[in-house]
Scaffold this active site. Structure first.
Site: not given
Ligand code: NAP
Length: 515
Positions: A254, A293
């Site tokens: 997602e 999102c």
């Molecule tokens: P993110 O930086 O991609 O982080 C998401 C999750 O991934 C966090 O738990 C992060 O951990 C983890 N993560 C980061 N690098 C990783 C790796 N190499 N391996 C495994 N896990 C890893 O995103 P965010 O800033 O939290 O969220 C914002 C984005 O999420 C927006 O672009 C939004 O569109 C999207 N979003 C989508 C939905 C949906 O349902 N489609 C819902 C909500 C948000 P850490 O925090 O520990 O770095």
């Protein structure tokens, strides 16, 4: 300073090594710390496979559903405490916090009820029996069976409660043990949920890693599932992770989404459907400070309504108090982190180069109740364009904050659908019209590009939760840019965590297997 512990292999451990700080994004006060590593993640996988998996294998759907019901009750019991944590650590207003926390509880309850309905069996029927032989004696039946691996859940920062619960509900009901990892920056709520849930669940069924993923995914094996919510660049690294490729691990993503809202040519702004459209656009800009999102990023209105629409949006936005979300009068808080603020600012600058300013400039504001210079605040920003299809920044970059762009069109349904498609795949888009022919043309052409289409009209306006609310009974996910994943959707939500198998044999044996 509070050091948050992870719950792994049946015990709480704080990890080791350097630490990351969790802050209040309104005041920048440090609330807690998290270790950047030092956990036995291989041990956690082994524990999930050997202990949690066995516990769930011995349970029926109804029994697993009962566990989910207990978790929902635990959230209700600690609701005020959870809200306070979300306000402090997430920049949430009380309303934002309730949206996340109550959404989590509602989703758990929905799947608890589904568990009771599915009852005592271990297999689920997928469709009706099929005659595959010369006579009815030789039959076929598709079934869903519990997968034997571990479900790894990786969540985004914006919904620490709902994100945890919606994934957990489907996994546990399907029978897969879970290792869940909330985003580090807003982990206080998810950490408290882990504490609340731990005594209510059999051992090994739920483990929680607080802090970065580290080597988590290096422990994946055949039969495991990864459900990820987050940004598209992180999603890309997951798609090519060696263990995911090597073992064919099921990966659900997602990710980003450029959701559109389209005002149909038949809708007067003063009508019920017109007012619904305005409420939905402004709510999505300001609820959770635009960090949903599903939030509307692109707005399309008939040329003739442009001035009326932007005036109405400006009026509504001008009444919204922005500041410390713990204050009662504040209706919009800061974004969750300094990095998030910088990303949103960069997104506004990108849009500014290709669109006209309507409201909010570059998002500079003076928030109420906040020490001077503190907090990660950005005010609502509205931009506009007369070139909806040609405007690259509008259609290719998600600005994850209180930012929306209003574009104009002739009112043609095919164009409206092409505009949805221009976002290259979204979680949800909405269209507001009482003209059934217009709606039919729009839906047929837009549906392949959206996980959900929300059809606003005068008949449903008084009951509508808005396009930004994800319901457990309907699918959540979307094609293309949105990641290609599917979650929830009632019983459909279990399929990610189960294996579909075609059974072929004596029709009466097949029937008896399903009870
Ligand atoms: P993110 O930086 O991609 O982080 C998401 C999750 O991934 C966090 O738990 C992060 O951990 C983890 N993560 C980061 N690098 C990783 C790796 N190499 N391996 C495994 N896990 C890893 O995103 P965010 O800033 O939290 O969220 C914002 C984005 O999420 C927006 O672009 C939004 O569109 C999207 N979003 C989508 C939905 C949906 O349902 N489609 C819902 C909500 C948000 P850490 O925090 O520990 O770095």
């Amino acid at each position: 300073m509070l050091l948050l512990a992870s719950h792994l292999s049946g015990s709480w451990s704080s990890g080791s090594g350097s630490r990351s700080q969790l802050v209040n994004p309104a005041t920048e006060e440090v609330l807690a710390e998290v270790s950047m590593g030092g956990h036995d993640l291989a041990g956690a996988f082994k524990y999930a496979r050997e202990v949690g998996g066995n516990e769930l294998a011995g349970m029926s759907f109804a029994q697993r559903g009962a566990l989910l019901g207990a978790l929902a009750k635990a959230i209700h019991g600690a609701r005020e405490e959870l809200i306070a944590l979300a306000v402090a650590n997430g920049g949430n207003t009380r309303g934002d916090a309730k949206f996340d926390i109550d959404g989590g509880a509602v989703t758990l309850s929905h799947y608890a009820d589904l568990g009771a309905k599915l009852g005592g069996g271990q297999l689920l029927a997928d469709g009706e029996p099929i005659q595959v032989g010369r006579t009815a004696r030789m039959g076929g039946q598709h079934v869903w069976a519990r997968r034997r691996g571990v479900a790894v859940h990786i969540n985004a920062f914006n919904f620490p409660a709902w994100g945890t619960c919606e994934k957990l509900a489907c996994s546990l009901l399907a029978g897969m043990p879970v290792i869940t990892k909330p985003a580090t920056a807003t982990a206080l709520v998810a950490h408290r949920l882990a504490q609340l849930f731990e005594p209510l669940l059999p051992k090994g069924v739920l483990q929680t890693l607080i802090g970065p993923a580290g080597s988590l995914l290096d422990n994946l094996a055949a039969g495991d599932v990864v459900a990820f919510t987050g940004g598209s660049s992180t999603a890309k690294t997951l798609r090519t992770h060696a263990k995911i490729l090597e073992h064919g691990v099921r990966l659900n993503i997602e990710a980003d989404s450029l959701n559109a809202a389209i005002l149909g040519p038949d809708i007067e702004l003063s009508s019920e459907a017109g007012q619904l459209f305005l409420v939905d656009v402004v709510r999505d800009m300001t609820q959770k400070t635009g960090q949903k999102c599903t939030a509307i990023r692109r707005v399309l209105v008939p040329d003739a309504r442009f001035t009326e629409v932007i005036d109405a949006i400006k009026d509504r936005l001008s009444t919204i108090q922005i500041g410390d979300p713990s204050r009662e009068e504040v209706r919009m808080g800061p974004v969750a982190t300094a990095a998030q603020r910088d990303d949103v600012k960069a997104g506004i600058a990108r849009l500014a180069a290709a669109t006209d300013s309507v409201y909010g400039g570059t998002g500079e504001i003076t928030p109420v109740g906040v020490p001077a210079g503190k907090g990660y605040f950005i005010g609502p920003v509205v931009r506009s364009t007369k070139d909806p299809m040609g405007c690259e920044p509008l259609n290719a970059h998600e600005v994850f904050g209180p930012v929306s762009t209003v574009a104009t069109y002739s009112g043609d349904a095919a164009f409206a659908a092409a505009f949805v498609a221009r976002g290259e795949g979204c979680l949800v888009s909405s269209a507001y019209s009482d003209d059934r022919d217009w709606v039919a043309s729009f839906v047929t052409a837009a549906a392949p590009w959206a996980g959900r289409l929300y059809l606003g009209s005068s008949k449903m306006a008084s009951q509508s939760p808005g396009p930004g609310t994800v319901l457990p009974s309907l699918l959540h996910g979307g094609p293309g840019r949105a990641g290609g994943g599917e979650e929830l959707g009632g019983e459909r939500g279990l399929s990610l965590y189960m294996q579909r198998c075609a059974l072929e044999g004596d029709a009466s044996v097949l029937k008896s297997l399903l009870g």
